[in-house]
Enzyme design. Structure first.
Site, PDB file in Angstrom:
ATOM      1  N   TYR A   1     -23.562  14.586  -1.197  1.00 23.26           N
ATOM      2  CA  TYR A   1     -24.043  14.893  -0.004  1.00 23.26           C
ATOM      3  C   TYR A   1     -24.707  13.653   0.682  1.00 23.26           C
ATOM      4  O   TYR A   1     -24.509  13.264   1.742  1.00 23.26           O
ATOM      5  CB  TYR A   1     -24.728  15.941   0.148  1.00 23.26           C
ATOM      6  CG  TYR A   1     -25.263  16.626   1.318  1.00 23.26           C
ATOM      7  CD1 TYR A   1     -24.369  16.928   2.536  1.00 23.26           C
ATOM      8  CD2 TYR A   1     -26.569  16.808   1.845  1.00 23.26           C
ATOM      9  CE1 TYR A   1     -24.963  17.083   3.842  1.00 23.26           C
ATOM     10  CE2 TYR A   1     -27.215  17.171   2.850  1.00 23.26           C
ATOM     11  CZ  TYR A   1     -26.197  17.473   3.954  1.00 23.26           C
ATOM     12  OH  TYR A   1     -27.003  17.814   5.288  1.00 23.26           O
TER      13      TYR A   1
ATOM     14  N   ASP B   1      -8.986  21.425  12.810  1.00 24.08           N
ATOM     15  CA  ASP B   1      -9.297  20.963  11.453  1.00 24.08           C
ATOM     16  C   ASP B   1      -9.769  19.376  11.819  1.00 24.08           C
ATOM     17  O   ASP B   1      -8.778  18.555  12.082  1.00 24.08           O
ATOM     18  CB  ASP B   1      -8.440  20.984  10.490  1.00 24.08           C
ATOM     19  CG  ASP B   1      -8.645  20.300   9.073  1.00 24.08           C
ATOM     20  OD1 ASP B   1      -9.809  19.746   9.085  1.00 24.08           O
ATOM     21  OD2 ASP B   1      -7.748  20.296   8.205  1.00 24.08           O
TER      22      ASP B   1
ATOM     23  N   GLY C   1     -17.264  21.966  14.369  1.00 20.37           N
ATOM     24  CA  GLY C   1     -18.085  22.766  13.513  1.00 20.37           C
ATOM     25  C   GLY C   1     -19.184  23.481  14.097  1.00 20.37           C
ATOM     26  O   GLY C   1     -20.071  23.747  13.719  1.00 20.37           O
TER      27      GLY C   1
ATOM     28  N   ASP D   1     -14.036  24.883  15.591  1.00 19.87           N
ATOM     29  CA  ASP D   1     -14.208  24.937  14.191  1.00 19.87           C
ATOM     30  C   ASP D   1     -13.038  25.166  13.514  1.00 19.87           C
ATOM     31  O   ASP D   1     -11.825  25.557  14.101  1.00 19.87           O
ATOM     32  CB  ASP D   1     -15.093  26.054  14.014  1.00 19.87           C
ATOM     33  CG  ASP D   1     -15.929  25.801  12.695  1.00 19.87           C
ATOM     34  OD1 ASP D   1     -17.310  25.555  12.753  1.00 19.87           O
ATOM     35  OD2 ASP D   1     -15.439  26.096  11.579  1.00 19.87           O
ATOM     36  N   ILE D   2     -12.781  25.169  12.263  1.00 22.11           N
ATOM     37  CA  ILE D   2     -11.720  25.353  11.419  1.00 22.11           C
ATOM     38  C   ILE D   2     -11.594  26.872  11.243  1.00 22.11           C
ATOM     39  O   ILE D   2     -10.363  27.498  10.838  1.00 22.11           O
ATOM     40  CB  ILE D   2     -11.671  24.831  10.101  1.00 22.11           C
ATOM     41  CG1 ILE D   2     -10.477  24.621   9.366  1.00 22.11           C
ATOM     42  CG2 ILE D   2     -12.807  25.308   9.306  1.00 22.11           C
ATOM     43  CD1 ILE D   2     -10.169  23.710   8.293  1.00 22.11           C
TER      44      ILE D   2
HETATM   45  P1  NAD Z   1     -22.704  24.682   8.526  1.00 21.70           P
HETATM   46  O1  NAD Z   1     -21.953  24.738   7.024  1.00 21.70           O
HETATM   47  O2  NAD Z   1     -23.407  25.747   8.598  1.00 21.70           O
HETATM   48  O3  NAD Z   1     -21.432  24.514   9.533  1.00 21.70           O
HETATM   49  C1  NAD Z   1     -20.354  23.620   9.324  1.00 21.70           C
HETATM   50  C2  NAD Z   1     -19.299  24.367  10.236  1.00 21.70           C
HETATM   51  O4  NAD Z   1     -18.173  23.085  10.121  1.00 21.70           O
HETATM   52  C3  NAD Z   1     -18.799  25.486   9.658  1.00 21.70           C
HETATM   53  O5  NAD Z   1     -18.563  26.405  10.588  1.00 21.70           O
HETATM   54  C4  NAD Z   1     -17.287  24.913   8.985  1.00 21.70           C
HETATM   55  O6  NAD Z   1     -16.155  26.073   9.400  1.00 21.70           O
HETATM   56  C5  NAD Z   1     -17.119  23.642   9.776  1.00 21.70           C
HETATM   57  N1  NAD Z   1     -15.901  23.228   9.192  1.00 21.70           N
HETATM   58  C6  NAD Z   1     -16.059  22.794   7.856  1.00 21.70           C
HETATM   59  N2  NAD Z   1     -14.739  22.097   7.499  1.00 21.70           N
HETATM   60  C7  NAD Z   1     -14.206  21.899   8.690  1.00 21.70           C
HETATM   61  C8  NAD Z   1     -13.057  21.260   9.012  1.00 21.70           C
HETATM   62  N3  NAD Z   1     -12.104  20.506   8.270  1.00 21.70           N
HETATM   63  N4  NAD Z   1     -12.913  21.174  10.491  1.00 21.70           N
HETATM   64  C9  NAD Z   1     -13.449  21.763  11.408  1.00 21.70           C
HETATM   65  N5  NAD Z   1     -14.802  22.147  11.163  1.00 21.70           N
HETATM   66  C10 NAD Z   1     -15.087  22.325   9.752  1.00 21.70           C
HETATM   67  O7  NAD Z   1     -23.493  23.545   8.455  1.00 21.70           O
HETATM   68  P2  NAD Z   1     -24.802  23.235   9.879  1.00 21.70           P
HETATM   69  O8  NAD Z   1     -25.918  23.620   9.037  1.00 21.70           O
HETATM   70  O9  NAD Z   1     -24.569  23.838  10.901  1.00 21.70           O
HETATM   71  O10 NAD Z   1     -24.809  21.612   9.729  1.00 21.70           O
HETATM   72  C11 NAD Z   1     -24.153  20.781  10.576  1.00 21.70           C
HETATM   73  C12 NAD Z   1     -24.388  19.378  10.352  1.00 21.70           C
HETATM   74  O11 NAD Z   1     -26.044  19.200  10.366  1.00 21.70           O
HETATM   75  C13 NAD Z   1     -23.771  18.887   8.964  1.00 21.70           C
HETATM   76  O12 NAD Z   1     -23.378  17.654   9.140  1.00 21.70           O
HETATM   77  C14 NAD Z   1     -25.161  18.877   8.045  1.00 21.70           C
HETATM   78  O13 NAD Z   1     -24.986  17.951   7.137  1.00 21.70           O
HETATM   79  C15 NAD Z   1     -26.086  18.493   8.877  1.00 21.70           C
HETATM   80  N6  NAD Z   1     -27.416  18.856   8.632  1.00 21.70           N
HETATM   81  C16 NAD Z   1     -27.736  20.345   8.545  1.00 21.70           C
HETATM   82  C17 NAD Z   1     -29.119  20.682   7.999  1.00 21.70           C
HETATM   83  C18 NAD Z   1     -29.528  22.152   8.114  1.00 21.70           C
HETATM   84  O14 NAD Z   1     -30.394  22.516   7.681  1.00 21.70           O
HETATM   85  N7  NAD Z   1     -28.677  23.056   8.508  1.00 21.70           N
HETATM   86  C19 NAD Z   1     -30.104  19.704   7.549  1.00 21.70           C
HETATM   87  C20 NAD Z   1     -29.699  18.417   7.558  1.00 21.70           C
HETATM   88  C21 NAD Z   1     -28.416  18.122   8.162  1.00 21.70           C
HETATM   89  C1  AKB Z   2     -29.245  20.986   2.788  1.00 23.25           C
HETATM   90  O1  AKB Z   2     -30.046  21.752   2.179  1.00 23.25           O
HETATM   91  O2  AKB Z   2     -28.054  20.565   2.279  1.00 23.25           O
HETATM   92  C2  AKB Z   2     -29.331  20.874   4.148  1.00 23.25           C
HETATM   93  C3  AKB Z   2     -29.961  19.390   4.444  1.00 23.25           C
HETATM   94  C4  AKB Z   2     -31.536  19.291   4.146  1.00 23.25           C
HETATM   95  O3  AKB Z   2     -29.235  18.540   4.816  1.00 23.25           O
HETATM   96  N1  AKB Z   2     -30.280  21.899   4.642  1.00 23.25           N
END
Ligand code: NAD
Ligand code: AKB
Length: 318
Positions: free
Chosen positions: A141, A51, A9, A35-36
């Site tokens: 989620y 994936d 990812g 990443d996908i």
């Molecule tokens: P994002 O949506 O920006 O990135 C996720 C990535 O996963 C994307 O690039 C997408 O293409 C890839 N993806 C989706 N399906 C896929 C698959 N089948 N195989 C491989 N890759 C795939 O998310 P993010 O903000 O970078 O978050 C990353 C992690 O951190 C997640 O688990 C999210 O729940 C967690 N998180 C993020 C936040 C935040 O504020 N960004 C807060 C809390 C938790």
């Molecule tokens: C979201 O808003 O879904 C994320 C999180 C707090 O997990 N940024």
């Protein structure tokens, strides 16, 4: 054998920045991005299309690069997940099982898997939310993150899997755009402000949420993964706190740099999600166990975001 890392990812909001930092620490060739979808900006280093739901493809990449540590970031975030709950459950849970099972089989040795403040729900005490408290998440989620936490702890207790986790708050950074969360407004607002446009916020003005500047989130991620195994006393997920603010408060802070900036409020379905989450977090366990300490205040983050977004805007013009 030295650490060989796979980030799954890697083209997303966190992955874009985490890969850069891990490559600085461990060396470009020792950090494989996957990443996908292809990354939106040039990353110099190994990249594989993967994936995560395809376990065979995952195993082949792990073998090819002799991966020891996996950072699993692929997921659907809160707002997108509400639009497709079944798919979100499938992706968020089975991605985790695929990685946990490879660690159980001894193929990899360490996992980072992020949880979220979304594990908390409307019945959770919302101010200074404790590490251990009522957890009744009301989003798919949040349910997937809570279940994921239970599975991480189970795999540690039953099979000795070294899995480490943080409950990230909403993350804000200038290097990449967010991917479908409820806290995304706090990134979008900066882009509108530096483009001298007004911003329509999808949350109401006094919706206070826990947030964090990306450099702090990356620092915490590296810190928990580098901590000695015996310091990681919580194997579900650690509370983590940075700053808490409302749309009105961040808009005021932006106005101190860009006086003409204006904001209006048009709450949508994401308001209900935000209302179910805490306003602030008690992260004393992370502080005690692996010496976590955030660096950025709202003021410091805002100044840094505006400076860096202006720099990239200038580069685009030139
Ligand atoms: P994002 O949506 O920006 O990135 C996720 C990535 O996963 C994307 O690039 C997408 O293409 C890839 N993806 C989706 N399906 C896929 C698959 N089948 N195989 C491989 N890759 C795939 O998310 P993010 O903000 O970078 O978050 C990353 C992690 O951190 C997640 O688990 C999210 O729940 C967690 N998180 C993020 C936040 C935040 O504020 N960004 C807060 C809390 C938790
Ligand atoms: C979201 O808003 O879904 C994320 C999180 C707090 O997990 N940024």
């Amino acid at each position: 054998m030295s650490d060989r890392i796979l980030v799954i990812g890697s083209s997303g909001q966190i992955g874009t920045e985490l890969v850069q930092e891990l490559r600085t620490i461990y060396g470009v060739e020792n950090v494989v991005a996957s990443d996908i979808k292809e990354p939106h900006n040039e990353q110099n280093g190994p990249f594989e299309v993967l994936d995560i739901l395809n376990k065979e493809q995952l195993e082949n990449i792990i073998k090819k690069y002799q991966v020891t540590d996996v950072y699993l970031l692929a997921a659907l975030l809160s707002a997108t997940a509400e639009k497709n709950p079944e798919f979100a459950w499938n992706l968020n849970m089975n991605s985790l099982f695929n990685v946990l099972n490879l660690a159980k089989e001894g193929v990899i040795k360490k996992i980072f898997w992020p949880s979220s403040i979304a594990v908390f729900g409307p019945s959770t005490p919302s101010i200074n939310t404790p590490q251990y408290t009522i957890m009744e998440p009301s989003t798919v989620y949040g349910i997937s993150k809570q279940a994921g936490e239970r599975w991480c702890e189970y795999y540690f207790n039953q099979y000795g899997v070294d899995v480490r986790s943080i409950r990230y708050p909403g993350l804000i950074g200038y290097k990449s755009k967010p991917g479908g969360g409820t806290t995304d407004y706090a990134v979008d607002i900066f882009h509108k402000a530096i483009e001298e446009e007004s911003f329509e916020c999808f949350l109401s003005e006094n919706t206070t949420l826990p947030m964090m500047y990306m450099p702090d989130a990356i620092k915490a991620t590296v810190q928990i993964m580098q901590a000695p195994k015996e310091n990681i006393k919580i194997r579900s997920s650690y509370n983590l706190a940075g700053i808490s603010f409302s749309p009105k408060e961040i808009a005021e802070e932006i106005k101190s740099h860009i006086p003409n900036f204006s904001i209006s409020y048009q709450p949508d379905y994401r308001q209900k999600i935000a209302n179910s989450w805490p306003q602030s977090i008690d992260d004393s366990s992370a502080k005690n166990d692996w010496h976590w300490n955030p660096t950025y205040s709202l003021e410091k983050m805002t100044a840094d975001m505006i400076l860096n977004l202006n720099l990239s805007l200038k580069k685009k013009v030139i």
